[in-house]
Write a protein that holds these residues in place. Sequence first.
Motif, PDB file in Angstrom:
ATOM      1  N   LYS A 156       0.836  -1.197   0.000  1.00 27.17           N
ATOM      2  CA  LYS A 156       0.000   0.000   0.000  1.00 27.17           C
ATOM      3  C   LYS A 156       0.873   1.250   0.000  1.00 27.17           C
ATOM      4  CE  LYS A 156      -3.978  -1.975   2.425  1.00 27.17           C
ATOM      5  NZ  LYS A 156      -4.877  -1.849   3.596  1.00 27.17           N
ATOM      6  N   ILE A 174       1.130   5.338   0.684  1.00 25.46           N
ATOM      7  CA  ILE A 174       0.505   6.313   1.574  1.00 25.46           C
ATOM      8  C   ILE A 174       0.553   7.675   0.890  1.00 25.46           C
ATOM      9  CG2 ILE A 174       0.554   7.361   3.867  1.00 25.46           C
ATOM     10  CD1 ILE A 174       2.223   4.892   4.755  1.00 25.46           C
ATOM     11  N   TRP A 175      -0.610   8.229   0.600  1.00 25.34           N
ATOM     12  CA  TRP A 175      -0.679   9.504  -0.101  1.00 25.34           C
ATOM     13  C   TRP A 175      -0.509  10.679   0.868  1.00 25.34           C
ATOM     14  CZ3 TRP A 175       0.185   8.678  -4.875  1.00 25.34           C
ATOM     15  CH2 TRP A 175      -0.346   7.569  -5.529  1.00 25.34           C
ATOM     16  N   ASP A 218      -2.442  12.930   1.804  1.00 23.57           N
ATOM     17  CA  ASP A 218      -3.574  13.208   2.702  1.00 23.57           C
ATOM     18  C   ASP A 218      -3.756  12.116   3.753  1.00 23.57           C
ATOM     19  OD1 ASP A 218      -4.546  11.110   1.227  1.00 23.57           O
ATOM     20  OD2 ASP A 218      -6.250  12.189   0.374  1.00 23.57           O
ATOM     21  N   THR A 268      -4.357   8.886   3.256  1.00 28.88           N
ATOM     22  CA  THR A 268      -5.071   7.702   2.770  1.00 28.88           C
ATOM     23  C   THR A 268      -4.071   6.706   2.172  1.00 28.88           C
ATOM     24  OG1 THR A 268      -5.450   8.709   0.597  1.00 28.88           O
ATOM     25  CG2 THR A 268      -7.149   9.031   2.291  1.00 28.88           C
ATOM     26  N   THR A 269      -4.473   5.456   2.099  1.00 28.05           N
ATOM     27  CA  THR A 269      -3.612   4.411   1.538  1.00 28.05           C
ATOM     28  C   THR A 269      -4.314   3.743   0.365  1.00 28.05           C
ATOM     29  OG1 THR A 269      -4.465   2.697   3.023  1.00 28.05           O
ATOM     30  CG2 THR A 269      -2.549   3.986   3.779  1.00 28.05           C
ATOM     31  N   GLU A 270      -3.526   3.103  -0.478  1.00 31.87           N
ATOM     32  CA  GLU A 270      -4.098   2.448  -1.647  1.00 31.87           C
ATOM     33  C   GLU A 270      -3.200   1.284  -2.063  1.00 31.87           C
ATOM     34  OE1 GLU A 270      -6.013   3.769  -5.957  1.00 31.87           O
ATOM     35  OE2 GLU A 270      -4.852   5.194  -4.762  1.00 31.87           O
TER      36      GLU A 270
END
Length: 362
Positions: free
Chosen positions: A262, A264-265, A267, A269-271
């Motif tokens: 993942k 980590i952006w 802001d 949030t994770t993706e």
Amino acid sequence: MERVDVAVIGSAQSGLAAAHALRRHGLAPVVLESSDRPAGSWPRYYESLRLFSPARYSSLPGMPFDGDLDRYPHRDEVIAYLLRYADRLDADIRTRTRVLEVSYGDGAFGLSLEDGSQLEARAVVAATGTFGRPHRPDLPGLEGYAGVVLHAADYRSPEPFTGQRVMVVGAGNSAVQIAVEVAGRAHVTLAARHAVRFARQRTLGRDLHWWLARTSLDTLPIGRFLRTPPTQLIIDDGRYRPAVAPGRPDRRPLFTGISETKVIWTDGTTEEVDTILLATGYRPDLGYLAPLGALDASGHPRHREGISLTHPGPVYVGLEWQRSLSSNSLRGVGRDAVRTARHVAAHLAHFGEAGLGSGRAD
């Protein structure tokens, strides 16, 4: 040990242009190419690659592209062109010949080859470009990423990424081209520290390179002031800006970290990401010159407009920003090759060429 006039290391556009210019000075260059044909790295570029410059601006000295000069040649056309150019070139081109290191002593350069043999040359042209040394920047958390990490040098086509979540890192032409192409088969995010900036390929019916030639911007000796440009303009032929604007691919600032698979952006949030593809450029592929002390701590050559600042005799052709905006391109290497060949000829005339010549041996 075999002794030669000039050893040209590399046989893509830079090495071939250098050999052509050296022959015009009556020298007998020996061109050393590590791959199986005199086309350098072009056969390993991605399949959809096309030149940004029309064929009329992309030829090497002495042999224009054939066919429609206003077309933008694709990768395989360039390969075929380079092979034809090499066939017509009156030079000794040796493929499958990798140079491991270059040393200096007694007024000559010693070249150690991968097969264990050696050459001696009075002058050396380093023309190996950058493709062999992909730049992998130190990005936050990348070393702990559990997914697949590739560089643009590894990319060939979008099919292997079908259905994946892909992040392309970079803001240059290759980053945008690859991201747009892969976005047709995968969910893609284009992440970069800098904003993506576009330049039209054609303005008022004329290609960008027509304007560069007409204004002489393409030939001005401003390369040393542009070694680290802040951002790169994306040459847009009408496909890339419309694709990026609606979010195919998405654009985001560079991630701040990675946790397993993942990202980590900024802001928080994770993706999940299956593949991170680094379109982060290249660095000069000149490790064989390290024994000379000709490189700085980052592996860049110490030179001024292609002329070595550390030894008499070595020159460079094909470095990015070597002298002008186009120094590392098909349209610009010929000009730089002429200048460096003139320097080599003067160097050999000054120090003497007795006992040298292609094919001579002790």
